[in-house]
Motif scaffolding. Sequence first.
Motif, short mmCIF file in Angstrom:
data_model
loop_
_atom_site.label_atom_id
_atom_site.label_comp_id
_atom_site.label_asym_id
_atom_site.label_seq_id
_atom_site.Cartn_x
_atom_site.Cartn_y
_atom_site.Cartn_z
N THR A 1 106.16 5.52 34.87
CA THR A 1 104.79 5.51 35.40
C THR A 1 103.79 5.43 34.25
OG1 THR A 1 105.51 6.94 37.20
CG2 THR A 1 103.14 6.87 36.78
N VAL A 2 102.71 4.67 34.46
CA VAL A 2 101.62 4.64 33.48
C VAL A 2 100.34 5.04 34.21
CG1 VAL A 2 100.26 3.18 31.91
CG2 VAL A 2 102.74 2.83 32.11
N ILE A 3 99.68 6.08 33.69
CA ILE A 3 98.46 6.61 34.32
C ILE A 3 97.33 6.54 33.31
CG2 ILE A 3 97.40 8.72 35.26
CD1 ILE A 3 100.11 9.49 36.39
N GLY A 4 96.21 5.95 33.72
CA GLY A 4 95.07 5.79 32.81
C GLY A 4 94.29 7.09 32.64
N GLU A 5 93.01 6.94 32.26
CA GLU A 5 92.15 8.10 32.00
C GLU A 5 91.47 8.55 33.29
OE1 GLU A 5 90.52 8.26 28.21
OE2 GLU A 5 92.61 7.72 27.87
N ARG A 6 91.18 9.85 33.37
CA ARG A 6 90.38 10.44 34.46
C ARG A 6 90.99 10.18 35.84
NH1 ARG A 6 87.43 7.86 30.87
NH2 ARG A 6 87.35 6.04 32.25
N VAL A 7 92.30 10.21 35.94
CA VAL A 7 92.97 10.00 37.23
C VAL A 7 93.16 11.36 37.91
CG1 VAL A 7 95.18 9.32 38.28
CG2 VAL A 7 94.06 7.83 36.61
N LYS A 8 92.98 11.37 39.26
CA LYS A 8 93.16 12.61 40.02
C LYS A 8 94.20 12.40 41.10
CE LYS A 8 88.85 13.36 41.33
NZ LYS A 8 87.72 13.93 42.06
N ILE A 9 95.16 13.33 41.21
CA ILE A 9 96.12 13.22 42.31
C ILE A 9 96.28 14.58 42.98
CG2 ILE A 9 97.35 11.32 41.18
CD1 ILE A 9 99.65 13.15 40.64
N HIS B 1 108.50 13.19 34.90
CA HIS B 1 109.50 12.82 33.89
C HIS B 1 108.82 12.77 32.52
CE1 HIS B 1 112.50 10.65 31.62
NE2 HIS B 1 113.36 10.89 32.61
N PRO B 2 109.46 13.31 31.47
CA PRO B 2 108.81 13.32 30.15
C PRO B 2 108.49 11.93 29.60
CG PRO B 2 111.08 14.14 30.01
CD PRO B 2 110.76 14.00 31.46
N GLY B 3 109.12 10.89 30.15
CA GLY B 3 108.85 9.53 29.67
C GLY B 3 107.56 8.93 30.21
N ALA B 4 106.97 9.53 31.24
CA ALA B 4 105.75 8.96 31.84
C ALA B 4 104.63 8.93 30.80
CB ALA B 4 105.33 9.79 33.05
N THR B 5 103.71 7.97 30.99
CA THR B 5 102.56 7.86 30.08
C THR B 5 101.32 8.28 30.86
OG1 THR B 5 103.64 6.00 29.01
CG2 THR B 5 101.28 6.23 28.61
N ILE B 6 100.64 9.33 30.39
CA ILE B 6 99.51 9.88 31.16
C ILE B 6 98.29 10.02 30.26
CG2 ILE B 6 98.71 11.83 32.56
CD1 ILE B 6 101.55 12.33 33.44
N GLY B 7 97.19 9.40 30.69
CA GLY B 7 95.96 9.39 29.90
C GLY B 7 95.21 10.72 29.94
N ARG B 8 94.04 10.71 29.29
CA ARG B 8 93.23 11.93 29.15
C ARG B 8 92.63 12.37 30.48
NH1 ARG B 8 92.61 14.08 23.61
NH2 ARG B 8 93.90 12.60 22.49
N ARG B 9 92.26 13.65 30.54
CA ARG B 9 91.56 14.25 31.68
C ARG B 9 92.30 14.00 32.99
NH1 ARG B 9 86.53 16.22 30.72
NH2 ARG B 9 85.89 15.85 32.85
N PHE B 10 93.58 14.33 33.00
CA PHE B 10 94.41 14.13 34.19
C PHE B 10 94.31 15.37 35.07
CE2 PHE B 10 98.94 13.97 35.98
CZ PHE B 10 98.61 13.04 36.95
N VAL B 11 94.06 15.14 36.35
CA VAL B 11 93.91 16.26 37.29
C VAL B 11 95.00 16.20 38.36
CG1 VAL B 11 92.43 17.26 39.10
CG2 VAL B 11 91.40 16.38 36.98
N ILE B 12 95.75 17.29 38.49
CA ILE B 12 96.63 17.45 39.66
C ILE B 12 96.13 18.69 40.38
CG2 ILE B 12 98.97 17.86 40.50
CD1 ILE B 12 100.07 16.84 37.88
#
Length: 282
Positions: free
Chosen positions: A187-195, A164-175
Motif C-alpha cells: 500500500t502507498v498512502i500520501g500525506e494528510r490521509v484519514k481512515i 504491514h511494515p512494508g507499507a509506505t505511509i506519508g506525513r500526518r496520517f490519521v486512523i
Amino acid sequence: MDAPYDRLLALLLESRQRQCFPSEIATAAPEFVKQVLGLLFPHFAERLECTAPAIRRDVMGVEANLVRLLGLLKSSLYPDTQESIPQRFIAELPDIYAALRQDADAIFEADPAARSVDEVILTYPGFYAIAIFRVAHSLHRLGFPLLPRLLTEFAHQRTGVDIHPGATIGRRFVIDHGTGVVIGETTVIGERVKIYQGVTLGALVVQKTLANSKRHPTLEDDVVVYANATILGGDTVVGRGSIIAGNAWLTQSVPPQSVVTRRTEVRQRGSDSDLGELEFHI
Ligand SMILES: CC(=O)OC[C@H](N)C(=O)O
C-alpha cells in the motif's frame, strides 16, 4: 518409556537439532516497543529522567537491545544480515520522532472528541499503531529480519490495527478508532490521509506468485476513507482529495476529488413483495 513418547521426543530432537530457534525472540516485541516508545514519548516511559546523560543512556539501551536481537537472529537463522542496522536505525529516530509528533497533531486536529495531544498519544489506538508502524517500517527498510513483523503484529493484537511494515505511509496520517483496519504490504498512502475503523486496503488477488508485485492500492494526498470501506488492487489509485464513503467497495482507480458512495436503500414496509425475505427469525 512407551513408544508414542519416544516418537515425540525423537521428532522434536531432530527438529531442534536442525534449527534451534532463539526463544528470546518471543518476548522481543513488547519489550522493544516499551523501550523505544518510552524513549520517544515520556507518556510510555516507566521511569523518566530529563537529563542529557539519562537520555543518552536510554538511546544506547535501544541500540544495545537491537544489537543483541540482531546477533541472536544472525547467528541462528539470518547469517547474511548487516551488522550496521541498529546504528542506522538510531540515525533515523529523529525523523521517526518528527513524523509521529505530526501524526499526533493531525489526529488531535481531526477529532472533535480529542481534548489534547497528550490524550491522543496516551489513549488513541490509531496513534499507538502508527507509532509502532513507523519504527517497524524503518527496521524493515534497513533489512532487520523478523522483528518488524513481530512489532506490527504486537500492535495488531493491542489495537486491532493491522499494518504491514512494508507499507509506505506519508506525513500526518490519521486512523480514528482503528479496530479492524488492514493495510497491506505494498500500500502507498500520501500525506494528510484519514481512515476510519474497519477500512481494508488490500489485494484483489491473493497468490504466492504475486509476492514481489504491487498488490495493494495507492491513496493520494488528502484522501478520506470512512468506516468499513474496502479498497483493493495494486493498480487501484484513489486520486488526491477523494472521499470514499462508509462500506464502499472499490477495485478500480478514481480521479482526484472523487466521491465514492455505497447507498443504503430505504423502502416503505409492506410496499414490496420481497420484504418477507428480510424478516429473519433468529
Ligand atoms: C492485506 C491483504 O491484501 O492481504 C492479503 C495477502 N496477505 C497479501 O499481502 O497479498
